[in-house]
Write an enzyme that holds these catalytic residues in place. Sequence first.
Site, short mmCIF file in Angstrom:
data_model
loop_
_atom_site.label_atom_id
_atom_site.label_comp_id
_atom_site.label_asym_id
_atom_site.label_seq_id
_atom_site.Cartn_x
_atom_site.Cartn_y
_atom_site.Cartn_z
N MET A 42 48.47 -74.33 61.57
CA MET A 42 48.10 -73.58 63.15
C MET A 42 46.16 -73.93 62.97
O MET A 42 45.36 -72.28 62.84
CB MET A 42 48.37 -72.51 63.02
CG MET A 42 49.66 -71.40 63.11
SD MET A 42 50.67 -72.25 64.73
CE MET A 42 51.51 -71.43 64.52
N PRO A 43 45.80 -75.41 63.03
CA PRO A 43 44.11 -75.06 63.30
C PRO A 43 43.54 -74.85 64.76
O PRO A 43 44.22 -74.10 65.68
CB PRO A 43 44.42 -76.34 63.46
CG PRO A 43 45.45 -77.41 62.82
CD PRO A 43 46.80 -76.11 63.33
N HIS A 44 42.45 -73.61 64.46
CA HIS A 44 41.60 -73.17 65.25
C HIS A 44 40.44 -73.29 64.62
O HIS A 44 39.79 -74.12 63.73
CB HIS A 44 41.50 -70.96 64.34
CG HIS A 44 40.89 -70.91 65.96
ND1 HIS A 44 41.10 -70.93 66.80
CD2 HIS A 44 39.56 -70.30 65.57
CE1 HIS A 44 39.65 -70.42 67.20
NE2 HIS A 44 39.01 -70.23 66.75
N SER A 91 48.99 -82.27 63.81
CA SER A 91 49.78 -80.48 64.42
C SER A 91 49.83 -81.29 65.18
O SER A 91 50.33 -81.89 66.14
CB SER A 91 48.29 -79.88 64.27
OG SER A 91 48.10 -80.03 62.74
N SER A 135 44.29 -73.83 69.05
CA SER A 135 43.81 -73.96 69.30
C SER A 135 41.77 -73.60 69.28
O SER A 135 41.65 -74.12 68.34
CB SER A 135 44.30 -71.33 68.56
OG SER A 135 43.34 -71.22 68.15
#
Length: 76
Positions: A1-3, A35, A41
């Site tokens: 879940m990279p931000h 990803s 996000s």
Amino acid sequence: MPHIDVKFFPRDLSDAQQQALADELTQVIVKHLQSKESSVSVALKEVQPEQWKSEVWDTEIAPQLDTLARKPGYEM
């Protein structure tokens, strides 16, 4: 879940330009971290130049200067 959290001086970007930037940043993450687009996000925040030191440098850059993947070419 990279931000991704991007802070920058005001650039007067249109909604379309902001979306294009977010989309391109997303593609870089998808490519390099394998990803899913739906997992990424992106936050874009304009910071006034006179607030950069207190809001960004002092709180985010300076404390982790030794571990940044890319260090800035300036000091404050």
